[in-house]
Design a protein around this motif. Structure first.
Motif, PDB file in Angstrom:
ATOM      1  N   THR B 284     -59.737   1.989  -8.943  1.00  0.00           N
ATOM      2  CA  THR B 284     -60.789   1.865  -9.941  1.00  0.00           C
ATOM      3  C   THR B 284     -60.303   2.503 -11.236  1.00  0.00           C
ATOM      4  OG1 THR B 284     -61.790   3.880  -9.137  1.00  0.00           O
ATOM      5  CG2 THR B 284     -62.689   1.827  -8.307  1.00  0.00           C
ATOM      6  N   GLY B 285     -60.623   1.859 -12.335  1.00  0.00           N
ATOM      7  CA  GLY B 285     -60.142   2.309 -13.629  1.00  0.00           C
ATOM      8  C   GLY B 285     -61.251   2.840 -14.501  1.00  0.00           C
ATOM      9  N   GLN B 286     -61.192   2.518 -15.780  1.00  0.00           N
ATOM     10  CA  GLN B 286     -62.182   3.067 -16.709  1.00  0.00           C
ATOM     11  C   GLN B 286     -63.471   2.259 -16.647  1.00  0.00           C
ATOM     12  OE1 GLN B 286     -59.824   1.068 -17.552  1.00  0.00           O
ATOM     13  NE2 GLN B 286     -60.307  -0.113 -19.380  1.00  0.00           N
ATOM     14  N   VAL B 287     -64.514   2.851 -17.219  1.00  0.00           N
ATOM     15  CA  VAL B 287     -65.820   2.196 -17.225  1.00  0.00           C
ATOM     16  C   VAL B 287     -65.755   0.959 -18.118  1.00  0.00           C
ATOM     17  CG1 VAL B 287     -68.196   2.409 -17.998  1.00  0.00           C
ATOM     18  CG2 VAL B 287     -67.099   4.297 -16.789  1.00  0.00           C
ATOM     19  N   VAL B 288     -66.165  -0.189 -17.565  1.00  0.00           N
ATOM     20  CA  VAL B 288     -66.100  -1.412 -18.356  1.00  0.00           C
ATOM     21  C   VAL B 288     -67.504  -1.974 -18.613  1.00  0.00           C
ATOM     22  CG1 VAL B 288     -65.732  -2.860 -16.337  1.00  0.00           C
ATOM     23  CG2 VAL B 288     -64.964  -3.645 -18.563  1.00  0.00           C
ATOM     24  N   PHE B 289     -68.447  -1.582 -17.766  1.00  0.00           N
ATOM     25  CA  PHE B 289     -69.806  -2.070 -17.974  1.00  0.00           C
ATOM     26  C   PHE B 289     -70.733  -0.878 -17.888  1.00  0.00           C
ATOM     27  CE2 PHE B 289     -73.781  -4.145 -16.545  1.00  0.00           C
ATOM     28  CZ  PHE B 289     -73.885  -5.105 -17.541  1.00  0.00           C
ATOM     29  N   SER B 290     -71.530  -0.668 -18.918  1.00  0.00           N
ATOM     30  CA  SER B 290     -72.421   0.475 -18.801  1.00  0.00           C
ATOM     31  C   SER B 290     -73.803   0.140 -19.348  1.00  0.00           C
ATOM     32  CB  SER B 290     -71.803   1.692 -19.487  1.00  0.00           C
ATOM     33  OG  SER B 290     -72.351   1.893 -20.741  1.00  0.00           O
ATOM     34  N   VAL B 291     -74.788   0.669 -18.659  1.00  0.00           N
ATOM     35  CA  VAL B 291     -76.192   0.445 -19.005  1.00  0.00           C
ATOM     36  C   VAL B 291     -76.795   1.800 -19.301  1.00  0.00           C
ATOM     37  CG1 VAL B 291     -78.409  -0.359 -18.126  1.00  0.00           C
ATOM     38  CG2 VAL B 291     -76.340  -1.606 -17.556  1.00  0.00           C
ATOM     39  N   ARG B 292     -77.447   1.918 -20.452  1.00  0.00           N
ATOM     40  CA  ARG B 292     -77.985   3.216 -20.885  1.00  0.00           C
ATOM     41  C   ARG B 292     -79.461   3.107 -21.208  1.00  0.00           C
ATOM     42  NH1 ARG B 292     -75.192   5.182 -18.695  1.00  0.00           N
ATOM     43  NH2 ARG B 292     -73.162   6.085 -19.020  1.00  0.00           N
ATOM     44  N   GLY B 338     -78.329 -11.172 -20.408  1.00  0.00           N
ATOM     45  CA  GLY B 338     -78.611 -11.516 -21.802  1.00  0.00           C
ATOM     46  C   GLY B 338     -79.678 -12.581 -21.951  1.00  0.00           C
ATOM     47  N   GLU B 339     -80.264 -13.031 -20.827  1.00  0.00           N
ATOM     48  CA  GLU B 339     -81.331 -14.018 -20.935  1.00  0.00           C
ATOM     49  C   GLU B 339     -82.553 -13.393 -21.584  1.00  0.00           C
ATOM     50  OE1 GLU B 339     -82.020 -16.273 -17.300  1.00  0.00           O
ATOM     51  OE2 GLU B 339     -79.912 -15.959 -16.816  1.00  0.00           O
ATOM     52  N   VAL B 340     -82.710 -12.090 -21.404  1.00  0.00           N
ATOM     53  CA  VAL B 340     -83.750 -11.341 -22.095  1.00  0.00           C
ATOM     54  C   VAL B 340     -83.042 -10.224 -22.854  1.00  0.00           C
ATOM     55  CG1 VAL B 340     -85.848  -9.990 -21.832  1.00  0.00           C
ATOM     56  CG2 VAL B 340     -85.363 -11.842 -20.238  1.00  0.00           C
ATOM     57  N   ASP B 345     -79.481  -2.028 -28.963  1.00  0.00           N
ATOM     58  CA  ASP B 345     -78.182  -2.664 -28.765  1.00  0.00           C
ATOM     59  C   ASP B 345     -77.323  -1.849 -27.805  1.00  0.00           C
ATOM     60  OD1 ASP B 345     -76.643  -4.892 -29.333  1.00  0.00           O
ATOM     61  OD2 ASP B 345     -75.432  -3.807 -30.799  1.00  0.00           O
ATOM     62  N   SER B 346     -77.547  -0.514 -27.779  1.00  0.00           N
ATOM     63  CA  SER B 346     -76.721   0.344 -26.943  1.00  0.00           C
ATOM     64  C   SER B 346     -77.126   0.311 -25.478  1.00  0.00           C
ATOM     65  CB  SER B 346     -76.813   1.779 -27.455  1.00  0.00           C
ATOM     66  OG  SER B 346     -78.160   2.195 -27.372  1.00  0.00           O
ATOM     67  N   VAL B 348     -76.929  -2.000 -23.269  1.00  0.00           N
ATOM     68  CA  VAL B 348     -75.906  -2.618 -22.431  1.00  0.00           C
ATOM     69  C   VAL B 348     -74.608  -2.625 -23.216  1.00  0.00           C
ATOM     70  CG1 VAL B 348     -75.204  -4.688 -21.187  1.00  0.00           C
ATOM     71  CG2 VAL B 348     -77.630  -4.144 -21.395  1.00  0.00           C
ATOM     72  N   SER B 349     -73.511  -2.206 -22.589  1.00  0.00           N
ATOM     73  CA  SER B 349     -72.246  -2.385 -23.294  1.00  0.00           C
ATOM     74  C   SER B 349     -71.167  -2.852 -22.338  1.00  0.00           C
ATOM     75  CB  SER B 349     -71.828  -1.109 -24.028  1.00  0.00           C
ATOM     76  OG  SER B 349     -71.523  -0.116 -23.095  1.00  0.00           O
ATOM     77  N   ILE B 350     -70.344  -3.772 -22.851  1.00  0.00           N
ATOM     78  CA  ILE B 350     -69.242  -4.331 -22.086  1.00  0.00           C
ATOM     79  C   ILE B 350     -67.970  -3.893 -22.792  1.00  0.00           C
ATOM     80  CG2 ILE B 350     -68.135  -6.446 -21.280  1.00  0.00           C
ATOM     81  CD1 ILE B 350     -70.952  -7.752 -21.532  1.00  0.00           C
ATOM     82  N   ASP B 351     -67.097  -3.195 -22.071  1.00  0.00           N
ATOM     83  CA  ASP B 351     -65.842  -2.749 -22.669  1.00  0.00           C
ATOM     84  C   ASP B 351     -66.084  -1.963 -23.952  1.00  0.00           C
ATOM     85  OD1 ASP B 351     -63.303  -2.694 -21.895  1.00  0.00           O
ATOM     86  OD2 ASP B 351     -62.840  -4.788 -22.315  1.00  0.00           O
ATOM     87  N   ASN B 352     -67.076  -1.113 -23.917  1.00  0.00           N
ATOM     88  CA  ASN B 352     -67.433  -0.256 -25.046  1.00  0.00           C
ATOM     89  C   ASN B 352     -67.968  -1.020 -26.260  1.00  0.00           C
ATOM     90  OD1 ASN B 352     -66.839   2.192 -23.819  1.00  0.00           O
ATOM     91  ND2 ASN B 352     -64.632   1.874 -24.214  1.00  0.00           N
ATOM     92  N   VAL B 353     -68.293  -2.281 -26.098  1.00  0.00           N
ATOM     93  CA  VAL B 353     -68.940  -3.017 -27.184  1.00  0.00           C
ATOM     94  C   VAL B 353     -70.424  -3.131 -26.842  1.00  0.00           C
ATOM     95  CG1 VAL B 353     -69.023  -5.163 -28.485  1.00  0.00           C
ATOM     96  CG2 VAL B 353     -66.840  -4.333 -27.578  1.00  0.00           C
ATOM     97  N   ASP B 354     -71.270  -2.595 -27.701  1.00  0.00           N
ATOM     98  CA  ASP B 354     -72.703  -2.667 -27.446  1.00  0.00           C
ATOM     99  C   ASP B 354     -73.170  -4.108 -27.581  1.00  0.00           C
ATOM    100  OD1 ASP B 354     -72.780  -0.019 -27.017  1.00  0.00           O
ATOM    101  OD2 ASP B 354     -73.602   0.531 -28.984  1.00  0.00           O
ATOM    102  N   CYS B 355     -73.971  -4.563 -26.601  1.00  0.00           N
ATOM    103  CA  CYS B 355     -74.405  -5.968 -26.664  1.00  0.00           C
ATOM    104  C   CYS B 355     -75.816  -6.129 -26.124  1.00  0.00           C
ATOM    105  CB  CYS B 355     -73.434  -6.865 -25.905  1.00  0.00           C
ATOM    106  SG  CYS B 355     -73.196  -6.395 -24.202  1.00  0.00           S
ATOM    107  N   GLY B 356     -76.606  -5.062 -26.196  1.00  0.00           N
ATOM    108  CA  GLY B 356     -77.977  -5.143 -25.698  1.00  0.00           C
ATOM    109  C   GLY B 356     -78.824  -6.142 -26.454  1.00  0.00           C
TER     110      GLY B 356
END
Lengths: 362, 546
Positions: B284-292, B338-340, B345-346, B348-356
């Motif tokens: 397992t590596g670095q965090v790639v998907f994070s929900v805050r 992302g359907e809702v 924006d923070s 949900v983030s994928i690979d440290n890119v916020d995409c909420g």
């Protein structure tokens, strides 16, 4: 019970295309009954209604003239119907398209600019779109039912037309008839077959239908509209914006209805009159369904409905039947079509399963 | 509204007065040769039922004795439901004889079946959500008792069997387990001799399931036979006295499930040896998907509001979200895919890119793929061909569309590739997606997403209701995906599945997500407690793996 309806496992493709024909045949049979009840010889009446109008070249050309606006409007509506957007106000969009496009010849009656006609067509499209944008705005912003808003706007549009031809746009030299000036040559769509009224609008209609076909089957936008109608959740999954789809289909249908409207006044009519359409906008709904919401099907269906208009005129002239008979045929056609569409998802079984069981076990 | 309609549709099973429901006695010439045993309640001989294209039941012999808990075991499509529906009078068999208490009988309708003393609890409940428990029972049970009298009877029956139930509660306010109790009580009020339970535990927590087993055992002790349909082998071994195993419409064998181990049962059921999914050494590596701090207010009282959900998933890791359905999983998936959109924006983030606040397509471009719980209508469009269905996701990534035009030749080769690599059995990629079986459809869906090589994959109920073979294939593909460095999130009700696949598990309850626990520190029982909302105690028992 001798007859049972059994759900099919998948919908029948054969029936999808067969039911319009079944509906047509049933309408003819019912038509015989209607004619006999009215005291007219049924077969002769049917002949006069359906065959006599297209027995010569002139009749066939009239058929195409009437089919052109129907086909154009119907392909526009079919886009919306596929996406479950029920625009039934094409008649109003047609009317406003005709008015906006006619503004040029009304205000510049002397101009013989070559761009006159193309500009009129463009304005016609924009007028229809503008009128359709009202239900689109109300539906996307306020969740208003587009069936109601688009329908009610038909009456508003017809009254706008009436106001104009009775008032500011009335031809000063027109003996007080509620009509606009007769359009100058530069503002009239040229004919394409001498001895008939066939005009360039028919070709435009054909091109429109074919391009909608391409748009629908080949482009991502067309695909999205179909997904939105077939499976709203899958559309959300794909990332389709429903509001965008609503705008697309309403503007598309409105634009095509507006185009049909301006082609009517710049083609066969040649001026604005209080009534410019015998209900093409409403009949196009029947055309769209009879043609299975498919552009090619719609081409054929538009000929059938055009024939019902011609036939209605013919039986009125030749046999003294009321003109409303055309509406009766159109209504029966839609009625039988919707009824026989049941066969797409169900099949008819003549014996009960209990009998069937007994036959097997005995 | 909708639930009301589904309620109506399934209520047909219940309200169906049939004028011809008098049992028809027919003399079978074989009667004297194949008479059932004396204590037999229901016995079926040579039952055959064919549907167009498939023989669902092929001369099945089957017997259930009074007071017995009898398991009917088989994969999806093995013919369990058909057989049960014949018993319940829903279908009539093409051939064969049914004996009821030793007498040949013809069960002509569900109403007739109930009159004979056969009750059935369906997997999908047939209850009107807007009505109370009593009203629901009143509607379906042809009892002379009404109102308060019926309420009393409901109370006495539910007390007698330990089924706590308040007759005056509205059904929509009941949990799934409680709704099932309504269905059971509804059957018990007609004092059945045979109770058919169709996959009853698929919606229950382990604790609720245990309660149900107690009730069923009590019923059996009082002489009521129970026909128990399931594909969960462990619970069949715990609960049932006999098991009949069906495969491809035929009886494979009958056995005493307590004497056979789970693996053997599974192999009897699917007809070949089963390879459990194998995970190789994980990196397992670095965090790639994070929900805050993801929140969402419920839109209506039928929705669950999400409360402050946070978690991280690393590359190469499989993260499980357990929980009984209806605790906010559907809402959560919609916000993750992302359907809702989230408010922040923070969130949900994928690979440290916020995409909420970014939509489905933008998140796909960041490497997210998702497989929703509902296949037909959400993951694929049933009335479109497989080829058209590949356009639903990632058409840009795969060169399926260019300049807004769809490239059908690319789509055809892509869908062919999916079908080949994921062993999707189909009769042509041009056929409607709805013609595929559940397992094949799910393999197609999984393949479509996995072949886009997502960095983050979210799969909801990935093997719900599909056969064991497809299940193993899907599990393996998820593990392979993680092994190749993707972060995989599995939302599931199936604990066995989660325990087999995941590195860490959190539990969803009432819109909240628990802390995550490493799988090695968990047992089915401790997750069960969490699924019932008992968060605090468990923290002390098990400890936090993170």
């Amino acid at each position: 019970m001798p007859i049972r309806l059994v759900a099919r496992q998948t919908h029948s493709r054969l029936m999808t295309w067969l039911t319009p024909i079944i509906a047509l045949v049933l309408s003819l049979i019912a038509g015989c009954v209607v004619f006999s009840l009215l005291g007219y010889p049924p077969l002769k009446s049917l002949y006069t209604f359906f065959l006599a109008p297209i027995s010569d070249l002139y009749g066939v050309s009239e058929l195409f003239i009437k089919a052109a606006p129907l086909a154009m409007i119907a392909v526009g509506l079919s886009m919306g119907f596929r996406a479950n957007v029920w625009n039934i106000g094409a008649e109003g969009q047609l009317t406003i398209g005709a008015i906006v496009g006619s503004a040029l010849p009304v205000y510049f009656p002397e101009s013989d600019n070559a761009l006159m006609l193309p500009a009129m067509l463009v304005l016609g499209v924009l007028g229809g779109m503008a009128w359709a944008s009202i239900p689109a705005f109300l539906k996307t912003k306020m969740n208003t039912n587009e069936i109601l808003t688009s329908l009610l706007l038909v009456y508003v549009a017809v009254l706008v037309l009436s106001t104009l031809v009775h008032g500011p746009w009335r031809d000063p030299g027109g003996y007080n008839f509620p009509e606009s000036v007769v359009f100058q040559d530069a503002a009239v769509i040229p004919g394409i077959l001498s001895g008939t009224r066939l005009h360039g609008g028919t070709i435009i209609a054909l091109l429109v239908v074919l391009s909608v076909w391409l748009l629908f089957s080949r482009t991502v936008a067309g695909f999205q509209v179909r997904v939105a109608g077939l499976a709203p959740n899958a559309a959300r999954y794909t990332g389709i914006h429903f509001n965008r789809v609503i705008w697309y289909v309403l503007l598309g249908a409105g634009g095509l209805a507006g185009l049909a409207g301006i082609i009517e006044v710049a083609g066969p009519i040649g001026q604005l009159q209080p009534i410019i359409s015998p209900g093409y906008g409403f009949s196009a709904i029947i055309v769209a369904f009879l043609g299975r919401l498919h552009p090619i099907g719609i081409l054929f269906a538009s000929l059938v409905l055009a024939l019902s208009y011609l036939g209605g005129e013919f039986v009125q002239i030749k046999m003294g039947l009321p003109l409303g008979i055309a509406g009766v045929f159109q209504g029966m056609l839609l009625f039988f079509l919707l009824a026989s569409d049941l066969l797409i998802n169900y099949r008819v079984e003549w014996r009960t399963s209990r009998k069937f069981d007994r036959a097997r076990t005995d | 509204m909708w639930s009301c309609l589904t309620g109506l549709a399934s209520l047909e099973n219940w309200i169906q007065p049939d004028p011809e429901s008098v049992p028809v006695r027919t003399r079978d010439p074989n009667e004297f040769i194949a008479m059932p045993a004396s204590n037999s309640l229901l016995s079926m001989r040579g039952i055959t039922k064919a549907f167009p294209g498939v023989v669902a039941n092929d001369s099945i012999d089957f017997e259930i004795a009074e007071g017995n808990i009898h398991a009917l075991l088989g994969e999806n499509g093995a013919g369990k439901s058909t057989l049960v529906k014949i018993i319940y009078g829903y279908y009539s068999a093409d051939a064969g004889t049914i004996y009821w208490q030793g007498e040949p009988a013809k069960i002509s309708s569900p109403a007739h079946a109930r009159q004979m003393g056969i009750g059935m609890v369906f997997q999908h409940f047939s209850l009107f959500e807007a009505m109370t428990v009593r009203e629901n029972i009143e509607l379906a049970v042809t009892s002379r008792k009404k109102g308060v009298e019926l309420s009393d009877e409901i109370r006495s029956v539910s007390d007698a069997y330990g089924l706590e139930l308040d007759p005056d509660r509205d059904v929509f306010s009941l949990s799934v387990g409680e709704r099932q109790r309504v269905e059971i009580v509804r059957c018990l009020l007609q004092s059945p001799k045979l109770l058919i339970m169709d996959e009853p535990t698929s919606v229950l927590t382990p604790q609720e399931a245990d309660k149900l087993f107690t009730v069923l055992r009590r019923l059996a002790d009082q002489g009521c036979a129970v026909l128990y349909i399931s594909h969960k082998l462990e619970e069949i071994r715990v609960l049932c006295h006999h098991a009949t195993i069906l495969r491809q419409g035929k009886v494979v064998t009958q056995c005493d499930p307590t004497q056979v181990d789970t693996k053997e049962l599974a192999e009897l059921m699917i007809g070949r040896s089963l390879k459990p999914p194998t995970a190789k050494a994980k990196k397992t590596g670095q965090v790639v998907f994070s929900v805050r701090n993801l929140c969402r207010a419920a839109e209506s009282e039928r929705n669950i509001s999400l409360k402050d959900i946070s978690f991280d998933v690393r590359t190469g890791e499989v993260f499980g979200i357990a929980g009984v359905a209806g605790n906010g999983q559907t809402e959560l998936l919609g916000m993750l895919s992302g359907e809702v959109l989230a408010d922040q924006d923070s969130a949900v983030s994928i690979d440290n890119v916020d995409c909420g606040r970014a939509g489905v397509q933008a998140r796909r471009d960041l490497g997210l793929a998702s497989v929703p719980e509902e296949r037909l209508g959400h993951g694929v469009v049933g009335n479109m061909s497989l080829t058209e269905n590949v356009f639903l996701s990632g058409h840009e990534k795969y060169g399926l569309s260019k300049n807004l035009l769809m490239h059908f030749s690319n789509a055809r080769s892509y869908s062919q590739k999916i079908c080949d690599e994921f062993d999707v059995r189909h009769s042509g990629i041009h056929v409607d997606a709805s013609s595929l079986s559940g397992g094949n459809l799910q393999k197609f869906l999984m393949g479509r997403e996995i072949l886009q090589y997502p960095a983050v994959m979210i799969a909801s109920q990935p093997t719900w209701g599909i056969d064991a073979g497809s299940q193993a294939a899907i599990h393996q593909s998820l593990l392979d995906l993680a092994e190749n460095g993707a972060a995989v999130i599995v939302i599931s009700q199936d604990l066995d599945e989660l325990m087999a696949l995941c590195d860490r598990i959190s539990v969803m309850f009432a819109g909240q997500l628990s802390e995550s626990y490493s799988v090695s520190s968990l047992t089915a029982q401790s997750i069960g407690l969490l699924m019932g909302g008992a968060q605090v105690e468990l923290n002390q028992d098990v400890g936090n793996a993170n």
